[in-house]
Design a protein around this motif. Structure first.
Motif, PDB file in Angstrom:
ATOM      1  N   PHE A   1       2.192 -28.248  -8.402  1.00 33.68           N
ATOM      2  CA  PHE A   1       3.561 -28.620  -8.078  1.00 33.68           C
ATOM      3  C   PHE A   1       3.693 -28.928  -6.589  1.00 33.68           C
ATOM      4  CE2 PHE A   1       3.790 -25.785 -11.731  1.00 33.68           C
ATOM      5  CZ  PHE A   1       4.466 -26.594 -12.609  1.00 33.68           C
ATOM      6  N   SER A   2       4.316 -30.033  -6.301  1.00 31.44           N
ATOM      7  CA  SER A   2       4.594 -30.416  -4.911  1.00 31.44           C
ATOM      8  C   SER A   2       5.973 -31.049  -4.851  1.00 31.44           C
ATOM      9  CB  SER A   2       3.558 -31.411  -4.402  1.00 31.44           C
ATOM     10  OG  SER A   2       2.290 -30.831  -4.401  1.00 31.44           O
ATOM     11  N   GLU A   3       6.695 -30.750  -3.793  1.00 34.83           N
ATOM     12  CA  GLU A   3       8.017 -31.330  -3.604  1.00 34.83           C
ATOM     13  C   GLU A   3       8.037 -32.057  -2.272  1.00 34.83           C
ATOM     14  OE1 GLU A   3      11.236 -28.628  -4.083  1.00 34.83           O
ATOM     15  OE2 GLU A   3      10.443 -27.817  -5.951  1.00 34.83           O
ATOM     16  N   TYR A   4       8.546 -33.275  -2.289  1.00 32.44           N
ATOM     17  CA  TYR A   4       8.630 -34.093  -1.088  1.00 32.44           C
ATOM     18  C   TYR A   4      10.043 -34.646  -0.976  1.00 32.44           C
ATOM     19  CZ  TYR A   4       3.606 -33.850  -1.654  1.00 32.44           C
ATOM     20  OH  TYR A   4       2.331 -33.394  -1.823  1.00 32.44           O
ATOM     21  N   GLU A   5      10.557 -34.664   0.230  1.00 32.55           N
ATOM     22  CA  GLU A   5      11.899 -35.176   0.485  1.00 32.55           C
ATOM     23  C   GLU A   5      11.816 -36.687   0.669  1.00 32.55           C
ATOM     24  OE1 GLU A   5      15.724 -34.572   0.350  1.00 32.55           O
ATOM     25  OE2 GLU A   5      14.356 -32.876   0.407  1.00 32.55           O
ATOM     26  N   LEU A   6      12.330 -37.431  -0.301  1.00 28.73           N
ATOM     27  CA  LEU A   6      12.241 -38.892  -0.270  1.00 28.73           C
ATOM     28  C   LEU A   6      13.585 -39.552   0.014  1.00 28.73           C
ATOM     29  CD1 LEU A   6       9.907 -39.430  -3.338  1.00 28.73           C
ATOM     30  CD2 LEU A   6       9.281 -39.286  -0.938  1.00 28.73           C
ATOM     31  N   GLN A   7      14.644 -38.799   0.093  1.00 28.24           N
ATOM     32  CA  GLN A   7      15.965 -39.395   0.299  1.00 28.24           C
ATOM     33  C   GLN A   7      16.110 -40.017   1.687  1.00 28.24           C
ATOM     34  OE1 GLN A   7      18.770 -36.330  -0.537  1.00 28.24           O
ATOM     35  NE2 GLN A   7      18.445 -36.424  -2.747  1.00 28.24           N
ATOM     36  N   ASP A   8      15.446 -39.454   2.680  1.00 27.40           N
ATOM     37  CA  ASP A   8      15.554 -39.966   4.038  1.00 27.40           C
ATOM     38  C   ASP A   8      14.589 -41.120   4.311  1.00 27.40           C
ATOM     39  OD1 ASP A   8      17.427 -38.003   4.453  1.00 27.40           O
ATOM     40  OD2 ASP A   8      15.964 -36.569   5.242  1.00 27.40           O
ATOM     41  N   MET A   9      13.770 -41.450   3.332  1.00 21.39           N
ATOM     42  CA  MET A   9      12.779 -42.509   3.513  1.00 21.39           C
ATOM     43  C   MET A   9      13.470 -43.878   3.520  1.00 21.39           C
ATOM     44  SD  MET A   9       9.412 -42.808   1.215  1.00 21.39           S
ATOM     45  CE  MET A   9       8.258 -44.106   1.399  1.00 21.39           C
ATOM     46  N   GLU A  10      13.101 -44.721   4.471  1.00 18.75           N
ATOM     47  CA  GLU A  10      13.720 -46.039   4.598  1.00 18.75           C
ATOM     48  C   GLU A  10      13.094 -47.023   3.611  1.00 18.75           C
ATOM     49  OE1 GLU A  10      13.547 -47.400   8.603  1.00 18.75           O
ATOM     50  OE2 GLU A  10      14.195 -45.480   9.411  1.00 18.75           O
TER      51      GLU A  10
END
Length: 92
Positions: free
Chosen positions: A54-63
């Protein structure tokens, strides 16, 4: 006459027989449960393998139009947030 059938028919002996049969059945059921638990314990993955799954990455701030490379299970994983133009080109 003192034969075997009459001795088993006695209530005291019958209760003892039922108790012995019940305890043997309980022991068999306990042994079967122990075998199943041991087999399922061997089949399940180790804790370190589960932690890597399991891995979680924050993608909302990605342009839009940017790429991100992350490591998952020791291998690189490439993530790209496509623009509307890139999506239109791929669909055509």
């Amino acid at each position: 006459e003192d034969d075997r059938i009459d001795k088993v028919a006695e209530p005291e002996r019958r209760a003892f027989t039922y108790m012995m049969l019940s305890s043997v059945r309980f022991l068999y059921a306990s042994a079967a449960r122990a075998v199943v638990v041991r087999l399922l314990g061997n089949v399940s993955p180790a804790a370190d393998a589960l932690a890597m799954a399991f891995s979680e990455y924050e993608l909302q701030d990605m342009e839009y139009g940017k790429s991100l490379t992350v490591t998952w299970r020791g291998k690189p994983l490439f993530i790209r947030r496509r623009t509307a133009e890139e999506i239109a080109v791929e669909r055509s």
